[in-house]
Write a protein that holds these residues in place. Structure first.
Motif, short mmCIF file in Angstrom:
data_model
loop_
_atom_site.label_atom_id
_atom_site.label_comp_id
_atom_site.label_asym_id
_atom_site.label_seq_id
_atom_site.Cartn_x
_atom_site.Cartn_y
_atom_site.Cartn_z
N GLY A 173 0.01 -1.00 0.13
CA GLY A 173 -0.03 0.19 0.05
C GLY A 173 0.45 1.80 0.21
N ARG A 174 0.20 2.42 0.66
CA ARG A 174 0.83 4.08 0.32
C ARG A 174 0.38 4.37 1.73
NH1 ARG A 174 0.91 4.60 -4.76
NH2 ARG A 174 3.00 5.63 -5.91
N LEU A 175 1.73 4.58 1.95
CA LEU A 175 1.16 5.49 3.32
C LEU A 175 0.77 6.82 2.98
CD1 LEU A 175 5.22 5.43 5.28
CD2 LEU A 175 3.09 3.90 5.51
N ALA A 176 0.02 6.99 4.36
CA ALA A 176 -0.50 8.39 4.64
C ALA A 176 0.24 9.68 4.43
CB ALA A 176 -1.95 8.23 5.28
N PRO A 177 0.06 10.85 4.74
CA PRO A 177 1.12 11.91 4.78
C PRO A 177 1.22 11.86 6.16
CG PRO A 177 -0.95 12.71 3.39
CD PRO A 177 -0.83 11.28 3.38
N GLY A 178 2.15 11.97 6.87
CA GLY A 178 2.54 12.10 8.16
C GLY A 178 2.93 11.06 8.73
N VAL A 179 2.87 9.67 7.56
CA VAL A 179 3.37 8.76 8.69
C VAL A 179 4.39 7.85 7.92
CG1 VAL A 179 2.66 6.37 8.39
CG2 VAL A 179 0.53 7.75 8.91
N SER A 180 5.65 7.66 9.02
CA SER A 180 6.77 7.52 8.63
C SER A 180 7.82 6.18 8.65
CB SER A 180 7.92 8.50 8.95
OG SER A 180 7.53 8.10 10.53
N ALA A 181 8.65 6.37 8.31
CA ALA A 181 9.31 4.97 8.38
C ALA A 181 9.37 3.75 9.34
CB ALA A 181 10.73 4.77 7.68
N LYS A 182 9.76 4.90 10.72
CA LYS A 182 9.32 5.08 12.14
C LYS A 182 8.09 4.76 12.42
CE LYS A 182 11.73 5.03 16.33
NZ LYS A 182 12.22 6.38 16.26
N ASP A 183 7.04 5.12 11.90
CA ASP A 183 5.40 4.28 12.27
C ASP A 183 5.56 3.24 11.63
OD1 ASP A 183 4.83 6.76 13.50
OD2 ASP A 183 5.12 7.97 11.22
N VAL A 184 6.31 2.52 10.40
CA VAL A 184 6.40 1.40 9.93
C VAL A 184 6.87 0.34 11.04
CG1 VAL A 184 6.92 0.20 8.44
CG2 VAL A 184 5.98 2.24 7.79
N GLY A 216 14.58 6.56 5.37
CA GLY A 216 13.84 5.80 6.06
C GLY A 216 14.10 4.25 5.81
N ARG A 217 15.04 3.98 4.61
CA ARG A 217 14.66 2.19 4.39
C ARG A 217 15.75 2.25 6.02
NH1 ARG A 217 15.98 0.96 -1.80
NH2 ARG A 217 13.93 1.89 -2.08
N MET A 218 16.51 2.96 6.09
CA MET A 218 17.97 2.62 7.87
C MET A 218 16.86 2.96 8.91
SD MET A 218 21.19 4.70 6.11
CE MET A 218 21.04 5.85 4.70
N THR A 219 15.82 3.69 9.16
CA THR A 219 15.42 3.29 10.20
C THR A 219 14.78 2.34 10.17
OG1 THR A 219 14.56 6.10 9.45
CG2 THR A 219 12.95 4.74 10.90
N VAL A 220 13.99 2.03 9.22
CA VAL A 220 13.07 0.57 9.16
C VAL A 220 14.09 -0.62 9.89
CG1 VAL A 220 12.07 -1.27 7.92
CG2 VAL A 220 11.40 0.64 7.63
N CYS A 221 15.44 -1.03 8.65
CA CYS A 221 16.26 -1.64 9.02
C CYS A 221 16.80 -1.40 10.55
CB CYS A 221 17.57 -1.72 8.11
SG CYS A 221 17.01 -2.67 6.82
N ASN A 222 17.38 -0.62 10.64
CA ASN A 222 17.37 0.21 12.76
C ASN A 222 16.48 -0.89 13.43
OD1 ASN A 222 17.07 2.41 14.98
ND2 ASN A 222 19.78 2.37 13.90
N GLY A 282 -0.28 -0.74 4.91
CA GLY A 282 0.33 0.78 4.63
C GLY A 282 -0.76 1.35 4.33
N ASP A 283 -1.77 1.43 4.00
CA ASP A 283 -2.80 2.36 3.91
C ASP A 283 -3.59 2.51 5.01
OD1 ASP A 283 -2.33 2.61 1.03
OD2 ASP A 283 -3.81 -0.01 0.66
N SER A 284 -2.93 1.49 5.90
CA SER A 284 -4.49 1.69 6.82
C SER A 284 -3.05 2.62 8.60
CB SER A 284 -5.60 1.11 7.80
OG SER A 284 -4.66 -0.29 8.15
N LEU A 285 -2.32 2.59 7.89
CA LEU A 285 -1.32 2.46 9.25
C LEU A 285 -1.42 3.53 10.04
CD1 LEU A 285 0.99 0.30 9.80
CD2 LEU A 285 3.16 2.00 9.40
N ALA A 286 -1.15 4.17 10.75
CA ALA A 286 -1.28 5.39 11.83
C ALA A 286 -0.28 5.85 12.48
CB ALA A 286 -2.90 5.41 13.22
N PRO A 287 0.34 7.02 12.84
CA PRO A 287 1.33 7.00 13.37
C PRO A 287 1.04 6.48 14.93
CG PRO A 287 0.13 9.58 13.45
CD PRO A 287 -0.67 8.43 12.39
N GLN A 288 2.76 6.08 15.16
CA GLN A 288 2.46 5.07 16.66
C GLN A 288 3.42 6.10 17.99
OE1 GLN A 288 2.03 1.40 15.89
NE2 GLN A 288 0.98 2.18 14.34
#
Ligand code: SF4
Lengths: 467, 213
Positions: A173-184, A216-222, A282-288
């Motif tokens: 999917g696609r992240l909503a604006p404001g939702v980032s790699a960290k939230d993922v 963003g990818r580094m944030t995820v793998c981190n 990813g579509d339904s993901l909210a900031p965490q």
């Protein structure tokens, strides 16, 4: 025969020997070193009369203990100072390149490796630090090691390893604006738990991951390590290659072309098998926002603090009760009603230029709320700091009431002077919310840079999709 | 590294899951440049009522009477009984050094974090994974008789209880051999130095950019 995963390919290409029981000797291409986990390794080398096998493969930097205030003043704490000086001496004795504390290129080890192009696709990258998983964002096999292993890699350029399992995490999917790699990544950990990836190498795939920048990818793998996995990785694509072109340690000219064509193979084959697959939408993901004392204790900004009584597993229930007592939170409380008194924007998870841009954008001309005692911005490296200043971000932060600091780990683990006092509550862009992580008795809420900045100016957590 | 064959001794129960490396040894003690001396600060934040710092005289600090290691006879424990995901968090080997320096040679838990598990073997500490039912039973046994002991026989891969019950455990053959013989990994690996060099030569041809700087 089924195809290979990215992890299989990286593993196979670094295999020096392998015993029947699977114990393997794995060749290490890049060894990153910092001051905390290396002194005993160098001491071991000296005692055994050994030299580094290939000192060129090593890049060293002090980061954990360094002050984030005026560098020229040096380190006041004598114990911290000795550790940093020990690194300086070890590097000069053994012919190892070090970006010392006053070097512009100094920064958090996991920020400077990629920034310099010292982390390249297809490499094995190790460091005596669990967040080495960060470098897997480049299609590299990167993982943290202990000090004995630091010594082992220094002496032999190899590690004794057993292969992990393959696990795929797909975010469609696609992240909503404001939702980032960290939230993922927080949502992934919330889903699979802090031991969910234990014994596996994770590969992150799916449209959301493909559309992330390298930062963003580094944030995820981190944060693969917070999901229990030593290594997390992402296949190489144009984003990877564009990021690396022209970096100081990256190959040049004909060698660059040769490397780029070799890197084209650094992805899992379509018919590769994974032992475990986890899928997120990813579509339904909210900031965490994390609410507890383990990164898996995390929820969406529009949710409430969960109720331990609703948890059926008694061990988990007890863990939740302890966490809520430590965090001083009540079940049912809206996450948006939580009021931090500190804000920390920094760490190897979220202190790259893009993170600072996202945080600065979330301020939008407002000032840090009167209820906030301290709001810190600590860039990940001297070069990130320089870039941010060139873009005027430092002024946006300082005019809003943030402190703008020198690069280092800082309040991520509070080994230097930056720390929380007992009872302080912090909105932090770092990766761990363990008890006492940011200072004894300190309470940490893990969030993205934009969420941290929004919390600073609003005085409480806010849904930045509506802010 | 100290050899590990048979260890008998008191079992200390640490009844909480996800014991992380920050809890095992708080970060202010990571500033040491030595491998020893961490024992008095093992579980520092749980063990003492005040805040610990390197160089502080630990014998003068107020102890938390509720913490298991402050209760008799657990000061002399050599086996630590833990819960799920023991040793999660950072890669710091200091966590294992602190356990070892305190006197622990065995940690028993239903599961361990990978790096911690690995670090144990490098330092002569044996991490044993037992299923959670068995771990539950051991917790009950310890609670029922403080000072409860176990005998851990690595060569036989067996734990024997005071009641002579035998519990088998798994351990990787290579790691077991290294522990029993107290072998230094580096020496073992350097026996393959020629193979490593041959690998390097081949790799230099295929991917020369990996050897630039
Ligand atoms: S920023 Fe934090 S997590 Fe990253 S290396 Fe430094 S201390 Fe570790």
């Amino acid at each position: 025969m089924s195809g290979k995963t990215l992890y299989d390919k990286l593993w196979d290409s670094h295999l020096v020997t392998q015993d029947d029981d699977g114990t393997a000797l794995l060749y290490i291409d890049r060894h990153l070193v910092h001051e905390v986990t290396s002194p005993q390794a160098f001491e071991g080398l000296r005692l055994a009369g050994r030299r580094p096998w290939r000192s060129q493969s090593v890049l060293a930097v002090p980061d954990h203990n360094v002050p984030t205030t005026e560098r020229a003043a040096g380190i006041t704490d004598p114990v911290s100072r000795l550790q940093v000086e020990t690194l300086d001496r070890n590097c000069s004795d053994f012919g190892i390149t070090e970006f010392s504390m006053t070097d512009l290129r100094q920064g958090i080890v996991h920020v400077i490796g990629p920034e310099q192009g010292a982390t390249l696709p297809g490499m094995t990258v190790v460091c005596g630090d669990s967040h080495t998983s960060t470098h897997g964002a480049f299609g590299a096999l990167a993982f943290g090691i202990g000090t004995s292993e630091v010594e082992h890699v220094l002496a032999t350029q190899c590690l004794i390893q057993k292969k992990s399992g393959n696990m795929q995490i797909r975010v469609d999917g696609r992240l909503a604006p404001g939702v980032s790699a960290k939230d993922v990544v927080l949502a992934i950990i919330g889903r699979i738990g802090t031991a969910g990836g234990t014994g596996y190498a994770l590969e992150f795939v799916g449209q959301v991951i493909r559309e992330l920048s390298m930062e963003g990818r580094m944030t995820v793998c981190n944060m693969a390590i917070e999901a229990g996995a030593r290594a997390g990785m992402i296949a190489v694509d144009d984003t990877t290659i564009d990021y690396l072109a022209g970096r100081p340690y990256a190959p040049e000219g004909a060698q660059w072309d040769q490397a780029v064509s070799a890197w084209a193979d650094l992805h899992s084959d379509p018919d590769a098998g994974f032992e475990r697959v986890v899928t997120l939408d990813g579509d339904s993901l909210a900031p965490q926002v994390s609410w507890g004392t383990s990164p898996e204790m995390v929820t969406s900004i529009d949710a409430v603090v969960p109720d331990p009584d609703a948890e059926s597993d008694p061990v988990k229930r007890e863990g939740m009760r302890n966490a809520l007592a430590y965090m001083d939170l009540q079940p049912g409380m809206a996450i948006t009603d939580i009021r931090p008194d500190h804000v920390f924007i920094g760490s190897c998870t979220n202190a790259r230029i893009e993170d600072l841009r996202a945080a600065a954008a979330a301020i939008r001309g407002r000032r840090v709320d009167a209820g906030i005692k301290q709001a810190l911005v600590v860039p990940g490296s001297g070069l990130v700091k320089q870039q941010a200043e060139a873009e005027g971000l430092d002024r946006l932060f300082t005019e809003a009431g943030f402190e703008w600091r020198e690069p280092g780990c800082s309040m991520c683990l509070a080994m230097n002077a930056d720390r929380l006092e007992p009872g302080d509550r912090c909105a932090s862009t770092s990766n761990r919310n363990f008890e006492g992580r940011q200072g004894q008795g300190g309470r940490t809420h893990l969030v993205s840079p934009a969420m941290a900045a929004a919390a600073a100016v609003n005085g409480h957590f806010t849904d930045i999709r509506e802010d | 590294m100290e050899k590990f064959t048979v260890i008998s001794g008191i079992v200390a129960p640490l009844d909480r899951p996800n014991v992380d490396t920050d809890a095992i040894i708080p970060k202010q003690f990571l500033k040491s440049i030595h491998r020893t001396g961490f024992g008095p600060n093992l579980f520092d934040e749980w063990r003492y009522l005040d805040h610990g710092e390197p160089g502080k005289d630990n014998t003068r600090r107020p102890l938390n009477p509720d913490f298991v290691l402050n209760q008799s006879p657990y000061q002399d424990a050599v086996i630590l009984l833990g819960r799920e995901n023991f040793g999660c968090g950072s890669s710091r080997e200091h966590a294992v050094w602190a356990l070892l320096d305190y006197g622990f040679r065995v940690v028993i838990a239903p599961s361990f974090a990978d790096i911690f598990f690995n670090n144990c073997f490098k330092n002569g500490v044996l991490p044993i994974v037992l299923d959670s039912t068995t771990v539950d039973r051991l917790f009950e046994a310890v609670a029922g008789s403080p000072g409860y002991t176990l005998r851990v026989d690595l060569p036989a891969q067996q734990i024997t209880t005071a009641a002579q019950e035998v519990i088998g455990f798994e351990v990787d053959a290579f790691r077991k051999d290294c522990l029993i013989r107290g072998l230094d990994d580096i020496g073992l690996t350097l026996q393959h130095a020629d193979t490593i060099r041959r690998y390097e030569q081949q790799r230099r041809l295929e991917a020369p950019w990996l050897f630039n700087k």
